[in-house]
Design an enzyme around this catalytic site. Structure first.
Site, short mmCIF file in Angstrom:
data_model
loop_
_atom_site.label_atom_id
_atom_site.label_comp_id
_atom_site.label_asym_id
_atom_site.label_seq_id
_atom_site.Cartn_x
_atom_site.Cartn_y
_atom_site.Cartn_z
N LYS A 182 0.85 -1.18 0.00
CA LYS A 182 0.00 0.00 0.00
C LYS A 182 0.90 1.25 0.00
O LYS A 182 2.04 1.15 0.45
CB LYS A 182 -0.93 0.00 1.20
N ASP A 211 -2.81 -5.40 2.60
CA ASP A 211 -3.22 -4.47 3.64
C ASP A 211 -2.90 -5.23 4.93
O ASP A 211 -3.64 -6.15 5.30
CB ASP A 211 -4.72 -4.18 3.54
N HIS A 212 -1.78 -4.90 5.55
CA HIS A 212 -1.28 -5.80 6.59
C HIS A 212 -2.26 -5.93 7.76
O HIS A 212 -2.20 -6.88 8.52
CB HIS A 212 0.12 -5.40 7.06
N LYS A 216 -3.67 -9.52 10.58
CA LYS A 216 -3.66 -9.60 12.05
C LYS A 216 -4.72 -10.61 12.49
O LYS A 216 -5.85 -10.57 12.02
CB LYS A 216 -3.98 -8.22 12.66
N ASP A 269 -4.01 7.32 4.35
CA ASP A 269 -3.07 6.37 4.94
C ASP A 269 -3.79 5.25 5.71
O ASP A 269 -3.32 4.12 5.72
CB ASP A 269 -2.12 7.12 5.89
N HIS A 274 -7.15 0.36 5.68
CA HIS A 274 -7.30 -0.48 6.89
C HIS A 274 -8.70 -0.37 7.49
O HIS A 274 -9.36 -1.37 7.78
CB HIS A 274 -6.32 -0.04 7.99
N LYS A 374 -2.94 10.16 14.52
CA LYS A 374 -1.63 10.01 15.14
C LYS A 374 -1.55 10.92 16.36
O LYS A 374 -2.30 11.88 16.48
CB LYS A 374 -0.54 10.40 14.14
P1 NDP Z 1 12.09 2.98 1.86
O1 NDP Z 1 12.13 4.34 1.30
O2 NDP Z 1 12.75 2.69 3.16
O3 NDP Z 1 12.70 1.95 0.80
C1 NDP Z 1 12.42 2.02 -0.55
C2 NDP Z 1 13.26 0.99 -1.30
O4 NDP Z 1 13.09 1.16 -2.69
C3 NDP Z 1 14.73 1.07 -1.02
O5 NDP Z 1 15.24 -0.24 -1.04
C4 NDP Z 1 15.25 1.84 -2.23
O6 NDP Z 1 16.56 1.52 -2.57
C5 NDP Z 1 14.37 1.31 -3.30
N1 NDP Z 1 14.28 2.24 -4.43
C6 NDP Z 1 13.56 3.38 -4.49
N2 NDP Z 1 13.66 3.93 -5.72
C7 NDP Z 1 14.47 3.11 -6.44
C8 NDP Z 1 14.95 3.11 -7.79
N3 NDP Z 1 14.63 4.08 -8.65
N4 NDP Z 1 15.75 2.08 -8.20
C9 NDP Z 1 16.09 1.10 -7.35
N5 NDP Z 1 15.68 1.05 -6.04
C10 NDP Z 1 14.88 2.04 -5.61
O7 NDP Z 1 10.57 2.57 1.86
P2 NDP Z 1 9.83 1.58 2.86
O8 NDP Z 1 10.61 0.33 2.95
O9 NDP Z 1 9.49 2.30 4.09
O10 NDP Z 1 8.45 1.33 2.12
C11 NDP Z 1 8.32 0.49 0.99
C12 NDP Z 1 6.86 0.37 0.60
O11 NDP Z 1 6.13 -0.20 1.67
C13 NDP Z 1 6.19 1.71 0.31
O12 NDP Z 1 5.23 1.51 -0.71
C14 NDP Z 1 5.47 2.04 1.61
O13 NDP Z 1 4.35 2.87 1.39
C15 NDP Z 1 5.06 0.65 2.07
N6 NDP Z 1 4.88 0.55 3.50
C16 NDP Z 1 5.91 0.79 4.37
C17 NDP Z 1 5.72 0.67 5.73
C18 NDP Z 1 6.86 0.89 6.69
O14 NDP Z 1 6.62 0.76 7.89
N7 NDP Z 1 8.05 1.21 6.25
C19 NDP Z 1 4.40 0.30 6.28
C20 NDP Z 1 3.40 0.03 5.29
C21 NDP Z 1 3.64 0.16 3.97
P3 NDP Z 1 17.84 2.30 -1.99
O15 NDP Z 1 17.55 2.59 -0.55
O16 NDP Z 1 18.89 1.30 -2.15
O17 NDP Z 1 17.98 3.54 -2.81
#
Ligand code: NDP
Length: 519
Positions: A182, A211-212, A216, A269, A274, A374
């Site tokens: 999401k 949708d985590h 649950k 969000d 959710h 929040k």
């Molecule tokens: P981050 O920003 O921490 O990570 C994004 C990832 O995508 C990194 O590995 C980054 O690589 C990679 N990336 C982004 N753009 C590129 C590109 N152009 N080419 C290659 N790699 C790319 O995001 P999150 O992990 O926090 O979130 C990921 C997804 O999960 C999102 O859709 C978010 O909405 C969803 N989500 C996240 C939650 C959370 O708690 N974090 C909760 C619920 C949903 P690098 O860092 O190496 O550049």
């Protein structure tokens, strides 16, 4: 039963909890390679990788699986394995830390591709790696793609998978499935555009929109409570229910996700996905059977019966807020506008509440109140069904208030079901007080619920879509919240911040509904 499973199903003293006696081990998934796009990101290290390892420790992964990380950061296989171990050491519970033969086998199944999401060479390298895994690790041509990246790159990845011939199809040797994190779109138009891309590449039966919340255990228990008991269903309708309130409240602020959150807000969000999913589970009709589409069709029917508010109705059917500085657990916290990566003049809502009606025979006239925010007073997610008052009072002293019955389905942090009812206070007078019957899943079954991601990844590997959202429901949920988003975006002058951190939310929420359960 595997040794790992035997360990988790026993109590501390070695005896099996009688409530779990005779329950067979979890279903083992199909062999496959799971490719994590965004494997250097936050979600992967905190949730997805620990979920994979827990599935392995609990004996749910098959012997023939592999993990491929696919991201921009530079690692080779060994460096990514070392990185993975560090993350597991930090984010796994102590009894699931990587060690011994299980870790050694898990580790050799991990590999990494340093990739640019928009470069065909990266996908050619991926294809080669997948074929290698089929030969060397027995993954049988099955691929599960997990998009854990910023949503802006979802279409790019999906198109490239098609061009690289990695999207399965009828002639492929194994299956191909895709899990999409999401948010699925940021509004109705962008969700439809994303879906058009998805449609060009995957069939709906191959798409797992995550949708985590749905993973649950207490969320899954909503259906069990309703459809594995006889006593609730007869009163689960407009004749007995006065109102339903669904709360997803957090004490946390935006932490390190200010950049994302400031473009999203609480309605997008939390409510659109959710909270709406909780509403569907609590309001749906009994499905004809347990299969994914029977359940998902009933959920969609609930959304179809909700009339989106007109633009004129939005004011009286919604409330929004943004937190200012305040206190959480006695400690001062800054205002939303002072959080990192948030616009200092931001008008993004950190609290949203809406009132919806379900126009069908079961629910006509029963208001459903949804709220999420929040930096509220307490972290709590729950659904409270408030029943109508007693029809005629014959009991209780004159000063006693006889409160309505309330059934509360507790989702987090407590997981259970509580029922409020009236009882006589012992003694010669007939005083009446409200009391609670309280069931806690953890204490009752003697086992903690597995994290949602563990359940959901396992289900996707098995091909079970029950807990994933079907496109028709996603689209309808966007249609329902769209008028609220439109009106909110076009009326900016509303005095944010309008609630101090650590409180019940804005006063306008109480104008919308005076009976919110206190946080
Ligand atoms: P981050 O920003 O921490 O990570 C994004 C990832 O995508 C990194 O590995 C980054 O690589 C990679 N990336 C982004 N753009 C590129 C590109 N152009 N080419 C290659 N790699 C790319 O995001 P999150 O992990 O926090 O979130 C990921 C997804 O999960 C999102 O859709 C978010 O909405 C969803 N989500 C996240 C939650 C959370 O708690 N974090 C909760 C619920 C949903 P690098 O860092 O190496 O550049």
């Amino acid at each position: 039963m595997s040794e790992a499973l035997a360990t988790v199903s026993a109590n501390g003293d070695g005896a099996v909890n009688p409530l779990r006696a005779g329950i067979a081990s979890d279903r083992i998934t199909d062999p496959c390679t799971i490719v994590f796009f965004g494997a250097s990101g936050d979600l992967f290290k905190r949730m997805l990788l620990p979920a994979m390892y827990a599935l392995r420790v609990r004996g749910i992964l098959p012997n023939d699986f592999a993990i491929v990380g696919f991201s921009r950061s530079k690692y080779d296989d060994d460096a990514f394995r070392a990185y993975s171990k560090e993350q597991l050491d930090e984010f796994c519970p102590p009894d699931q830390r990587p060690q011994g033969a299980i870790w050694e086998d898990f580790e050799r199944r991990i590999s990494y591709i340093t990739a640019d999401f928009d470069n065909t060479k990266s996908y050619a390298a991926l294809k080669k790696r997948l074929e290698q895994n089929d030969t060397e690790l027995g993954t049988k041509g099955n691929r599960l793609f997990y998009l854990s990246t910023p949503p802006s790159v979802f279409p790019t990845i999906i198109e490239h998978l098609k061009h690289a011939g990695l999207n399965g199809g009828e002639h492929a040797e194994g299956w191909a499935r895709i899990i999409i994190e999401k948010p699925f779109g940021t509004d109705l138009a962008s969700a439809r555009a994303l879906q058009q891309t998805v449609d060009r590449v995957f069939r709906e039966s191959e798409v797992y929109r995550i949708d985590h919340y749905l993973g649950k255990e207490p969320v899954q228990d909503i259906m069990a409570l309703r459809f594995a008991n006889t006593i609730f269903e007869p009163v689960w309708n407009r004749n007995y229910v006065e109102s339903v309130q669904i709360t997803a409240a957090e004490q946390l602020g935006v932490e390190l996700r200010g950049g994302y959150y400031d473009n999203a807000g609480a309605l997008r969000d939390m409510i659109q996905n959710h909270v709406m999913n909780l509403l569907a589970l609590v309001a749906m009709e009994a499905p004809s059977g347990p299969d994914a589409d029977a359940i998902r069709s009933e959920k969609f029917k609930v959304f179809s019966a909700i009339m989106p508010p007109t633009h004129d109705e939005v004011g009286s059917m919604s409330a929004r807020g943004q937190y200012g500085a305040g206190q959480i657990n006695g400690k001062p916290v800054q205002s939303y506008r002072d959080e990192p990566d948030v616009d200092p003049n931001s008008n993004t809502e950190t609290f949203a509440a809406v009132k919806l009606h379900i126009d069908n025979w079961r629910w006509a006239g029963v208001p459903f109140y949804l709220r999420s925010g929040k930096r509220l007073a307490k972290k709590v997610s729950e659904i409270a069904v408030t029943f109508k008052p007693i029809p005629h009072r014959i009991y209780g002293e004159r000063t006693d208030t006889i409160e309505n019955n309330v059934l509360v389905m507790k989702i987090q942090p407590e997981e259970g079901v509580a029922m409020r009812f009236s009882a006589k206070v012992p003694g010669p007078k007939s005083h009446i007080r409200s009391v609670f019957m309280d069931f806690n899943y953890g204490t009752g079954f003697g086992v903690q619920s597995p994290p949602a991601y563990e359940r959901l990844i396992g289900d996707a590997m098995r091909g079970d879509q029950t807990l994933f959202t079907r496109w028709d429901a996603v689209e309808r949920a966007w249609e329902i919240v769209s008028p609220v988003l439109d009106v909110w975006e076009n009326t900016k002058d509303f005095g944010f911040p309008n609630y101090p951190a650590g409180t019940q939310g804005p006063a306008s929420a109480r104008e919308l509904f005076a009976e919110w359960r206190p946080l």
